[in-house]
Design an enzyme around this catalytic site. Sequence first.
Site, short mmCIF file in Angstrom:
data_model
loop_
_atom_site.label_atom_id
_atom_site.label_comp_id
_atom_site.label_asym_id
_atom_site.label_seq_id
_atom_site.Cartn_x
_atom_site.Cartn_y
_atom_site.Cartn_z
N CYS A 116 0.82 -1.22 0.00
CA CYS A 116 0.00 0.00 0.00
C CYS A 116 0.85 1.27 0.00
O CYS A 116 0.33 2.37 -0.12
CB CYS A 116 -0.93 0.00 1.20
SG CYS A 116 -2.08 -1.37 1.15
N HIS A 257 -2.99 7.20 2.50
CA HIS A 257 -3.48 5.90 2.05
C HIS A 257 -4.83 5.64 2.71
O HIS A 257 -5.05 6.01 3.87
CB HIS A 257 -2.47 4.82 2.43
CG HIS A 257 -2.99 3.44 2.20
ND1 HIS A 257 -3.50 3.03 0.99
CD2 HIS A 257 -3.10 2.37 3.03
CE1 HIS A 257 -3.89 1.78 1.08
NE2 HIS A 257 -3.67 1.35 2.32
N ASN A 287 -10.24 0.26 -0.03
CA ASN A 287 -8.77 0.26 -0.05
C ASN A 287 -8.30 -0.32 -1.39
O ASN A 287 -8.40 -1.53 -1.62
CB ASN A 287 -8.26 -0.59 1.13
CG ASN A 287 -6.74 -0.62 1.21
OD1 ASN A 287 -6.05 -0.20 0.28
ND2 ASN A 287 -6.23 -1.14 2.31
O1 UT7 Z 1 -3.82 -1.22 3.61
C1 UT7 Z 1 -2.98 -2.09 4.30
C2 UT7 Z 1 -3.03 -1.82 5.74
N1 UT7 Z 1 -4.27 -2.28 6.30
C3 UT7 Z 1 -4.83 -1.59 7.29
O2 UT7 Z 1 -4.33 -0.56 7.65
C4 UT7 Z 1 -6.03 -2.19 7.97
C5 UT7 Z 1 -5.88 -2.03 9.46
N2 UT7 Z 1 -6.96 -2.72 10.23
C6 UT7 Z 1 -8.19 -2.24 10.27
O3 UT7 Z 1 -8.54 -1.29 9.60
C7 UT7 Z 1 -9.17 -2.89 11.25
O4 UT7 Z 1 -8.46 -3.69 12.14
C8 UT7 Z 1 -10.26 -3.74 10.54
C9 UT7 Z 1 -11.22 -2.85 9.80
C10 UT7 Z 1 -9.63 -4.75 9.60
C11 UT7 Z 1 -11.06 -4.51 11.60
O5 UT7 Z 1 -11.60 -3.59 12.55
P1 UT7 Z 1 -11.42 -3.81 14.11
O6 UT7 Z 1 -12.14 -2.75 14.79
O7 UT7 Z 1 -9.94 -3.95 14.36
O8 UT7 Z 1 -12.17 -5.16 14.33
P2 UT7 Z 1 -11.64 -6.54 14.92
O9 UT7 Z 1 -10.80 -7.24 13.91
O10 UT7 Z 1 -11.04 -6.27 16.26
O11 UT7 Z 1 -13.00 -7.31 15.11
C12 UT7 Z 1 -13.99 -6.86 16.03
C13 UT7 Z 1 -15.21 -7.73 15.88
C14 UT7 Z 1 -14.90 -9.23 15.88
O12 UT7 Z 1 -15.94 -9.89 16.54
P3 UT7 Z 1 -15.76 -10.39 18.06
O13 UT7 Z 1 -14.58 -11.32 18.03
O14 UT7 Z 1 -15.49 -9.14 18.86
O15 UT7 Z 1 -17.05 -11.04 18.35
C15 UT7 Z 1 -14.91 -9.60 14.43
O16 UT7 Z 1 -15.24 -10.96 14.21
O17 UT7 Z 1 -15.84 -7.47 14.63
C16 UT7 Z 1 -16.01 -8.70 13.91
N3 UT7 Z 1 -15.94 -8.43 12.50
C17 UT7 Z 1 -17.00 -8.09 11.77
N4 UT7 Z 1 -18.29 -7.93 12.07
C18 UT7 Z 1 -19.13 -7.56 11.09
C19 UT7 Z 1 -14.84 -8.44 11.71
N5 UT7 Z 1 -15.18 -8.12 10.45
C20 UT7 Z 1 -16.51 -7.90 10.45
C21 UT7 Z 1 -17.43 -7.53 9.47
N6 UT7 Z 1 -18.73 -7.36 9.83
N7 UT7 Z 1 -17.07 -7.30 8.18
#
Ligand code: UT7
Length: 338
Positions: A116, A257, A287
């Site tokens: 990225c 980004h 993204n």
């Molecule tokens: O471009 C390259 C670099 N990439 C990035 O910079 C991405 C960086 N990461 C992020 O932007 C975030 O970590 C994400 C958007 C990928 C995820 O957001 P988060 O707030 O970190 O969520 P999480 O992974 O901690 O998940 C929280 C909850 C989980 O459920 P439980 O375990 O708390 O019950 C996930 O299973 O949200 C759940 N979850 C979803 N729920 C509904 C994960 N994806 C989804 C989804 N819809 N699409």
Amino acid sequence: MGKIHAVITGVGGYVPDYVLNNEELSRMVDTSDEWIMTRVGIKERHILTEEGLGTSYMARKAAKQLLKKTGVDPDTIDALIVTTTTPDYKFPSTASIVLGKLGLKNAFAFDLEAACCGFLYSLDVAATMIESGRYKKIIVIGADKMSSLVDYTDRATCVLFGDGAGAVLVEATEEENVGVQNSFLRTDGIGLPFLHMKAGGSVCPPSHFTVDHRLHYLYQEGRTVFRYAVTSMSNDCALIAERNGLNKDNIRFVVPHQANIRIIEAVAKRLELPMEQVMVNIEHFGNTSAATIPLALWENESKLKKGDNLIFTAFGAGFVHGASYYKWGYDGSTVEQG
Ligand code: UT7
């Protein structure tokens, strides 16, 4: 002869027609518009659905528009850099395919892979080539077909990415105070466990096993990547701002980004910038990896004036990150959109 500077003299862009919105995604996996908008800030993304078309198709579209808009003679282009994580083939380079399609006769072409952060790195490489005096015109294209490595059964990643391409023409000028001014680029080298594709490379070549175990998709530990992205992009921007006397009063735009609106907001907060001074396209493009920054410039070209101070910043797999200070070189409102 005065010092040679490298300046962007035009921007082209392309996104595929097909729009995959949150509503459609929520019929494919267990997710919702509310979750995606709150946690990431994406409403829709463009996806290249036509069979047999890859990243070079979008890169070529963006570059063709760039050539048309700038009116530059293709025979005067010295080099073409395509930065992508989703090349058409393992080899030859996507850049060589794009060069062939554009009919560039006097140029050499290569791919630069920096996930990225690819546009940030490639712009710096192009600027250095130009400042050396050996090259005068270089096309830099950030292009990714992220849908080609996304697992559309994995809700944690499939909502994040889109496809697209953005292209810029970088030219030599002796004019002072325009173009690439300063940059801070780094690779931490600690990112492999947190963001990668498990198979398909030389460590784990494709096999029935890798296909059966679904190892050809993007894998991400989102929370860890999020933390590093916020820290790196914020620190890198703060460093570039301090080095160059930039602050909320003289920065026209930060062009970050686009991985998550919360990362972008954190960067803006660190620089004490209102969001009007931050380019954001994540809501409708998602993204697009190496394409996010040039696509943001493409969409906002008409708002840019000569002398505007911009900070580009990115973070990606590796971990690669950085920020650069760029002074815009022309009045975007006078450009006829191709
Ligand atoms: O471009 C390259 C670099 N990439 C990035 O910079 C991405 C960086 N990461 C992020 O932007 C975030 O970590 C994400 C958007 C990928 C995820 O957001 P988060 O707030 O970190 O969520 P999480 O992974 O901690 O998940 C929280 C909850 C989980 O459920 P439980 O375990 O708390 O019950 C996930 O299973 O949200 C759940 N979850 C979803 N729920 C509904 C994960 N994806 C989804 C989804 N819809 N699409």
